[in-house]
Write a protein that holds these residues in place. Structure first.
Motif, PDB file in Angstrom:
ATOM      1  N   VAL A 159       0.832  -1.210   0.000  1.00  0.00           N
ATOM      2  CA  VAL A 159       0.000   0.000   0.000  1.00  0.00           C
ATOM      3  C   VAL A 159       0.864   1.256   0.000  1.00  0.00           C
ATOM      4  N   THR A 160       1.886   1.280   0.861  1.00  0.00           N
ATOM      5  CA  THR A 160       2.727   2.474   0.947  1.00  0.00           C
ATOM      6  C   THR A 160       3.579   2.656  -0.297  1.00  0.00           C
ATOM      7  N   SER A 169       3.634   7.197   4.357  1.00  0.00           N
ATOM      8  CA  SER A 169       3.349   6.415   5.558  1.00  0.00           C
ATOM      9  C   SER A 169       2.199   7.022   6.340  1.00  0.00           C
ATOM     10  N   THR A 222      -1.004   5.955   4.900  1.00  0.00           N
ATOM     11  CA  THR A 222      -1.245   4.512   4.912  1.00  0.00           C
ATOM     12  C   THR A 222      -1.863   4.042   6.214  1.00  0.00           C
ATOM     13  N   GLY A 264       2.751   0.692   8.238  1.00  0.00           N
ATOM     14  CA  GLY A 264       2.568   2.028   7.682  1.00  0.00           C
ATOM     15  C   GLY A 264       3.865   2.614   7.172  1.00  0.00           C
TER      16      GLY A 264
END
Length: 439
Positions: free
Chosen positions: A344-345, A351, A354, A384
């Motif tokens: 995702v990041t 971060s 996320t 994250g």
């Protein structure tokens, strides 16, 4: 297959094949949106809507670039170079020794770390400090991949570990999102938990410094616009004005919570003191904006990419699919959650953005698997932060590239993203996974 996974893989593969990062992000978003069921029109609509979210960041970095080059008119970068030279020696023979190299690397590391907490200007220091130092780095044959790794470490590790400056914001985001997701935690616990992934960052830095990039690397001597500005010398009054301009920029940034108005405040001081002459200001500011323009375009594209991924709903589906594979296995669960955070990041590039996305699902999943509150903090915080180092769309990689590539000899993907991905994400996954299992 999950649209987020496909989109991120397409973006990364195109980037590795040296396709421009902006076009890689757009292509990844388009393919991911179509796979995620949005269709062409829906994907374009979502991307267009998301682009506006990156405009403020892009404008901020353009303004900071203008301020950085305008600040060179005061002679501050020249003074910084002289400061470094006095400590490493001016003779070429002296610079080849290990101690001078260690000093300049430590100096850059110290400034990078300070930019996140002591003087929270983030990547704004890079266009001021790094371009003037390139000539020295070339003479010392220091591998720029090492400098990129050092700067990225300084940009990422402090906010992971220390609850001050940008770290305070990151820790507040982790704490508030975990609490909202149903688990009572204290903000003080975040620092204790994030010691483990921070140790992974330290291990990566040590490997980069003492193993991966210890050998000399040759670079051509190329004159840049910034380098030309440095040759004009400096005066004590110019340095004083530069310090006042930096303080004004920092004060304006903290007061307005805007990097744009922070840069404007610093530029205003340079205008008022006549350090920045009216007849030269336009070309100087334009040069600075051009230097940071690449970051701005990537941030705009990354914002559109993130909006498309959010619109598909496949971020949540990715976590649910991972949960289905876990089957009550804590070790496998921790590993898959960290990998999901990395994916995702890597796509979003932030971060800070996320954590809210993954916390709502990670926290209930962690509780179901029997993880302790401290282990849950580690999983959410590490997942994250993973990908910030190494993501083509992250300012933690874009910033170093902007400073190191002013003479066109530093590739964003192969000289910044790949080295930082390998040296930081892999050990952080390992240390984060170990922490989740023992806490």
């Amino acid at each position: 297959m999950n649209a987020v996974v496909i989109a991120v893989l397409v973006m990364l593969l195109l980037s590795l094949f040296r396709v421009n990062v902006v076009f890689s992000l757009i292509t990844g978003a388009l393919i991911g949106g179509v796979v995620g069921g949005l269709g062409i029109e829906g994907t374009v609509s979502a991307f267009t809507e998301g682009v506006g979210g990156g405009a403020n960041v892009a404008l901020s970095y353009a303004a900071l670039g203008g301020f950085a080059v305008a600040l060179s008119s005061t002679g501050l970068p020249k003074a910084l170079v002289e400061f470094v030279l006095k400590r490493i020696g001016k003779k070429e023979e002296a610079r080849k020794k290990k101690l001078p190299k260690a000093l300049i690397i430590f100096f850059i590391l110290l400034v990078s770390i300070s930019s996140q907490n002591l003087i929270p200007i983030h990547i704004a220091f890079i266009p001021i400090l790094i371009p003037p130092l390139l000539q020295i780095l070339n003479e010392m044959k220091i591998d720029r991949r090492l400098i990129a790794s050092v700067i990225t470490f300084g940009l990422v590790t402090p906010y992971m570990l220390l609850p001050v400056g940008f770290g305070q914001i990151f820790h507040q985001i982790i704490t508030s999102n975990i609490i909202e997701s149903g688990l009572k935690v204290e903000m003080d616990d975040v620092s204790k938990a994030m010691i483990y992934p921070a140790l992974g960052m330290i291990c990566g830095l040590l490997i980069a410094v003492f193993f991966s990039y210890r050998k000399p690397r040759e670079y051509e001597e190329r004159v840049t616009t910034v380098a030309e500005a440095e040759t004009e010398g400096y005066t004590k009054s110019g340095i004083v004005i530069a310090i006042i301009a930096i303080i004004a920029a920092l004060a304006a940034q903290l007061w307005t919570d805007s990097m744009v108005f922070g840069a404007l405040g610093g530029i205003a001081v340079l205008y008022v003191t006549r350090v920045l002459r009216w007849n030269e200001a336009d070309s100087i500011l334009t040069d600075g904006m051009r230097m940071m323009a690449f970051i701005g375009f990537v941030m705009i594209a990354a914002s559109g990419f993130a909006k498309v991924m959010s619109a598909t709903g496949d971020v949540e589906r990715l976590v649910e699919q991972a949960a289905g594979i876990i089957g009550g296995n804590q070790a496998l669960g921790a590993l898959l959650m960290l990998i999901v955070g990395l994916l995702v990041t890597m796509g979003i590039g932030s971060s800070f953005s996320t954590v809210p996305i993954i916390a709502t699902i990670f926290v209930p999943l962690s509780l179901e698997l029997g993880f302790s509150p401290m282990a849950t903090i580690v999983l959410v915080g590490t997942a994250g932060a993973l990908g910030d180092a190494g993501s083509p769309a992250s300012d933690s990689t874009l910033g170093p590239t902007a400073g190191l590539n002013v003479d066109g000899q530093h590739n964003h993907i192969w000289d910044t993203c790949v080295p930082t991905f390998l040296h930081y994400n892999l050990p952080v996954i390992l240390f984060g996974w170990i922490a989740a299992m023992i806490l």
